[in-house]
Design a protein around this motif. Structure first.
Motif, PDB file in Angstrom:
ATOM      1  N   ARG A 306      44.414  49.859  32.501  1.00  0.00           N
ATOM      2  CA  ARG A 306      45.811  50.309  32.570  1.00  0.00           C
ATOM      3  C   ARG A 306      46.110  50.840  33.985  1.00  0.00           C
ATOM      4  O   ARG A 306      45.242  50.834  34.865  1.00  0.00           O
ATOM      5  N   SER A 307      47.350  51.329  34.169  1.00  0.00           N
ATOM      6  CA  SER A 307      47.726  51.879  35.477  1.00  0.00           C
ATOM      7  C   SER A 307      47.255  53.322  35.585  1.00  0.00           C
ATOM      8  O   SER A 307      46.919  53.956  34.586  1.00  0.00           O
ATOM      9  N   GLN A 308      47.279  53.819  36.819  1.00  0.00           N
ATOM     10  CA  GLN A 308      46.877  55.209  37.047  1.00  0.00           C
ATOM     11  C   GLN A 308      47.779  56.173  36.288  1.00  0.00           C
ATOM     12  O   GLN A 308      47.311  57.178  35.753  1.00  0.00           O
ATOM     13  N   GLU A 310      49.381  55.688  33.474  1.00  0.00           N
ATOM     14  CA  GLU A 310      49.032  55.693  32.046  1.00  0.00           C
ATOM     15  C   GLU A 310      47.748  56.483  31.803  1.00  0.00           C
ATOM     16  O   GLU A 310      47.654  57.269  30.865  1.00  0.00           O
ATOM     17  N   ALA A 311      46.800  56.262  32.685  1.00  0.00           N
ATOM     18  CA  ALA A 311      45.510  56.948  32.522  1.00  0.00           C
ATOM     19  C   ALA A 311      45.677  58.459  32.638  1.00  0.00           C
ATOM     20  O   ALA A 311      44.925  59.232  32.029  1.00  0.00           O
ATOM     21  N   ALA A 312      46.692  58.881  33.412  1.00  0.00           N
ATOM     22  CA  ALA A 312      46.906  60.315  33.576  1.00  0.00           C
ATOM     23  C   ALA A 312      47.412  60.955  32.280  1.00  0.00           C
ATOM     24  O   ALA A 312      47.194  62.136  32.039  1.00  0.00           O
ATOM     25  N   ILE A 313      48.067  60.152  31.435  1.00  0.00           N
ATOM     26  CA  ILE A 313      48.572  60.695  30.154  1.00  0.00           C
ATOM     27  C   ILE A 313      47.405  60.892  29.181  1.00  0.00           C
ATOM     28  O   ILE A 313      47.219  61.950  28.612  1.00  0.00           O
ATOM     29  N   VAL A 314      46.632  59.853  29.006  1.00  0.00           N
ATOM     30  CA  VAL A 314      45.500  59.937  28.083  1.00  0.00           C
ATOM     31  C   VAL A 314      44.458  58.898  28.494  1.00  0.00           C
ATOM     32  O   VAL A 314      44.805  57.753  28.823  1.00  0.00           O
ATOM     33  N   LEU A 321      38.531  53.527  35.619  1.00  0.00           N
ATOM     34  CA  LEU A 321      39.838  52.898  35.773  1.00  0.00           C
ATOM     35  C   LEU A 321      39.785  51.760  36.792  1.00  0.00           C
ATOM     36  O   LEU A 321      39.302  51.934  37.916  1.00  0.00           O
ATOM     37  N   LEU A 322      40.269  50.589  36.380  1.00  0.00           N
ATOM     38  CA  LEU A 322      40.437  49.458  37.295  1.00  0.00           C
ATOM     39  C   LEU A 322      41.674  48.703  36.809  1.00  0.00           C
ATOM     40  O   LEU A 322      41.588  47.866  35.906  1.00  0.00           O
ATOM     41  N   PRO A 323      42.864  49.021  37.373  1.00  0.00           N
ATOM     42  CA  PRO A 323      44.095  48.405  36.881  1.00  0.00           C
ATOM     43  C   PRO A 323      44.006  46.875  36.875  1.00  0.00           C
ATOM     44  O   PRO A 323      43.390  46.284  37.771  1.00  0.00           O
ATOM     45  N   LEU A 324      44.659  46.266  35.876  1.00  0.00           N
ATOM     46  CA  LEU A 324      44.535  44.821  35.662  1.00  0.00           C
ATOM     47  C   LEU A 324      44.812  43.991  36.925  1.00  0.00           C
ATOM     48  O   LEU A 324      44.039  43.063  37.209  1.00  0.00           O
ATOM     49  N   PRO A 325      45.902  44.296  37.690  1.00  0.00           N
ATOM     50  CA  PRO A 325      46.147  43.454  38.882  1.00  0.00           C
ATOM     51  C   PRO A 325      44.952  43.447  39.834  1.00  0.00           C
ATOM     52  O   PRO A 325      44.612  42.400  40.405  1.00  0.00           O
ATOM     53  N   ASP A 326      44.323  44.615  39.998  1.00  0.00           N
ATOM     54  CA  ASP A 326      43.154  44.683  40.889  1.00  0.00           C
ATOM     55  C   ASP A 326      41.998  43.854  40.338  1.00  0.00           C
ATOM     56  O   ASP A 326      41.293  43.168  41.074  1.00  0.00           O
ATOM     57  N   VAL A 341      33.015  47.107  28.065  1.00  0.00           N
ATOM     58  CA  VAL A 341      34.040  47.146  27.019  1.00  0.00           C
ATOM     59  C   VAL A 341      35.366  47.411  27.716  1.00  0.00           C
ATOM     60  O   VAL A 341      35.517  48.423  28.398  1.00  0.00           O
ATOM     61  N   VAL A 342      36.323  46.474  27.589  1.00  0.00           N
ATOM     62  CA  VAL A 342      37.601  46.597  28.296  1.00  0.00           C
ATOM     63  C   VAL A 342      38.624  47.287  27.386  1.00  0.00           C
ATOM     64  O   VAL A 342      38.707  47.002  26.190  1.00  0.00           O
ATOM     65  N   VAL A 343      39.378  48.192  27.996  1.00  0.00           N
ATOM     66  CA  VAL A 343      40.351  48.998  27.261  1.00  0.00           C
ATOM     67  C   VAL A 343      41.716  48.872  27.928  1.00  0.00           C
ATOM     68  O   VAL A 343      41.801  48.929  29.157  1.00  0.00           O
ATOM     69  N   CYS A 344      42.790  48.736  27.142  1.00  0.00           N
ATOM     70  CA  CYS A 344      44.143  48.906  27.689  1.00  0.00           C
ATOM     71  C   CYS A 344      44.949  49.710  26.676  1.00  0.00           C
ATOM     72  O   CYS A 344      44.377  50.449  25.880  1.00  0.00           O
TER      73      CYS A 344
END
Ligand SMILES: [Zn+2]
Length: 386
Positions: A306-308, A310-314, A321-326, A341-344
Motif C-alpha cells: 500500500r501507500s505510505q 495508508e500504512a500510517a493509518i494501520v 512497506l514497498l508501495p505497488l508502483p515501486d 506474503v504480500v499485503v494490501c
C-alpha cells in the motif's frame, strides 16, 4: 549409608516441605529425591506456568526452561507465571524470576532457544523427566521421538477451547507418542489455540495435572498415566480415561521401527513441521493463520504494497512497506531467498504484486486473503480501519 551432612534437610527446608514430609509416599527420602531431580519444561506458557510453579514449590532441585519467546499481553489470560510488567521480556527470564521468588532453593536453567531437531539432544542432556507445555505438533513428535530414543518419560498434554488431553509416554514401559499418533495430521487441518481460543483456567487444571505426573515419576509412587490417555471436558466437568497400548507397527518403538537415529528424528521432525504451517489455499493465507504461518516459516517477509499514507493509518506489525508502483518498477528489489506474503488493503493490489513477483521468478509468494481490512476485522478489531 549416606552421611547426614549431605542429605539432611535444613531447618528452613523442613518447614518449607513439611506437608510433603507428612506424606508416607514422599517423606524425607522422597523430598531429598525431589531436591536431586532435574525436570525439563518445554514452553513457559499456559501449561508451563502451572508446571513450573508447582515443580519449584515442590522443591524439584533443577528446573530447565526452554522457550525462545517473549511475554505478550495476550499471554496473560492464562500464562500466570508472568506479570503485566513482564510484557516484552524473555519468557525464560520472567518465569525464572517468579520461581526464584517462590523457592530460592531451586536452580533454574534457562534455555532461551528454539527447540529443533538440532538443539533437542543437548537440551535433554541430564534431565530425568520432560514436560511438554507447547502447542504444536512438530514439537510433540520431536520430543516424543527424542525422549523415546533417550529412554526419558515424556509428560504430554494438549488444550483446545474447553477440551484437554494428557498422558505420559514412556517407550520403555508403555506406548510412545507415535504409538498413539502414528502420523501427523494433514497440514492446516487442526486448529490451534491461537485460532480457536482456550479457556485460560483449563491450562491451570491440565498443567497442574502434568506437574503431578512429573512428581509421581520422580518419586516413583502411584500409577503414572503411562498407557492411559486422560481427556478433560471442562464444559461437562468430566475426566475420562482411555487405555492406549503399544502399537506393534510403531515407526519408533515397534519391532520394525524406522526411526532409529538422530538423523531419522530430524527427518521425521521436518515432516511434522509442515502440520503447523497452515497451507496457503491457492496462494492465499487467511489473516487468522498469519501469525502461525510466519512463526512456522522463519524469515518470511510480510510485504505491504500500500501507500505510505495508508500504512500510517494501520499496519500489520512486522510488515515491510514497498508501495505497488515501486515494486512493479523493479520486482527484483524483493530478495528471492525468503518467502513473501504480500499485503494490501483488500487483496487487489497484492494479487498484482504477487503476479509480478512470480513472473520475476520468485519461488515462494503468497497473498494475505482480504488484506489489512480482513486482518483488522478477524484478528485486530481494536485497530483502525479505512
Ligand atoms: Zn511407539
Amino acid at each position: 549409608m549416606t552421611t547426614p551432612t549431605e542429605t539432611d534437610l535444613t531447618t528452613e527446608q523442613r518447614s518449607r516441605y513439611a506437608r510433603h514430609l507428612l506424606l508416607p509416599e514422599v517423606g524425607l527420602a522422597g523430598q531429598r529425591r525431589l531436591l536431586r531431580s532435574r525436570v525439563l519444561v518445554i514452553g513457559a506458557g499456559g501449561l508451563g506456568s502451572p508446571v513450573l510453579t508447582y515443580l519449584a514449590a515442590a522443591g524439584v532441585g533443577t528446573i530447565g526452561i526452554v522457550d525462545d519467546d517473549t511475554v505478550d499481553l495476550t499471554n496473560l489470560q492464562r500464562q500466570v507465571v508472568h506479570r503485566t510488567a513482564d510484557v516484552g521480556r524473555l519468557k525464560t527470564e520472567s518465569a525464572a524470576e517468579r520461581l526464584a521468588a517462590i523457592n530460592p532453593g531451586v536452580r533454574t536453567v534457562l534455555h532461551s532457544v528454539r527447540l529443533t531437531a538440532e538443539t533437542v539432544w543437548d537440551l535433554l542432556e541430564g534431565y530425568d523427566v520432560v514436560v511438554d507445555g507447547t502447542d504444536n505438533f512438530a514439537t510433540r513428535y520431536l520430543l516424543g521421538d527424542a525422549c523415546a530414543l533417550r529412554g526419558l518419560p515424556y509428560v504430554w498434554a494438549a488444550l483446545f477451547r474447553f477440551d484437554a488431553a494428557l498422558s505420559v509416554f514412556d517407550a520403555t514401559t508403555g506406548p510412545c507418542y507415535r504409538c498413539v499418533h502414528p502420523v501427523p495430521p494433514a497440514p492446516g487441518s487442526v486448529p490451534s489455540c491461537a485460532e480457536g481460543g482456550v479457556l485460560g483456567a483449563m491450562a491451570g487444571v491440565v498443567g497442574a495435572a502434568q506437574a503431578t505426573e512429573a512428581l509421581k515419576l520422580l518419586l516413583g509412587v502411584g500409577r503414572p498415566l503411562v498407557g492411559r490417555l486422560a481427556t478433560f471436558d471442562a464444559l461437562d466437568g468430566e475426566w475420562r480415561y482411555v487405555t492406549v497400548a503399544k502399537n506393534p507397527g510403531c515407526a519408533l518403538c515397534g519391532p520394525r521401527a524406522t526411526i532409529l537415529s538422530r538423523a531419522d528424528v530430524a527427518d521425521a521432525w521436518v515432516e511434522a513441521c509442515s502440520v503447523d504451517a497452515p497451507a496457503p489455499t491457492a496462494g492465499h493465507v487467511r489473516p487468522v493463520d498469519l501469525a502461525l504461518y510466519l512463526s512456522s516459516r522463519p524469515g518470511t517477509v510480510l510485504l505491504d504494497v500500500r501507500s505510505q499514507d495508508e500504512a500510517a493509518i494501520v499496519s500489520i506489525p512486522g510488515s515491510t512497506l514497498l508501495p505497488l508502483p515501486d515494486l512493479l518498477d523493479d520486482p527484483g528489489v524483493v530478495a528471492q531467498d525468503r518467502p513473501v506474503v504480500v499485503v494490501c488493503r483488500s487483496g487487489a493490489r497484492s494479487a498484482r504484486a504477487a503476479d509480478a513477483l512470480r513472473a520475476a521468478g520468485h519461488p515462494d509468494v503468497a497473498e494475505l486473503a482480504g488484506g489489512v481490512l480482513r486482518w483488522v476485522s478477524d484478528v485486530a478489531p481494536d485497530q483502525p480501519t479505512y
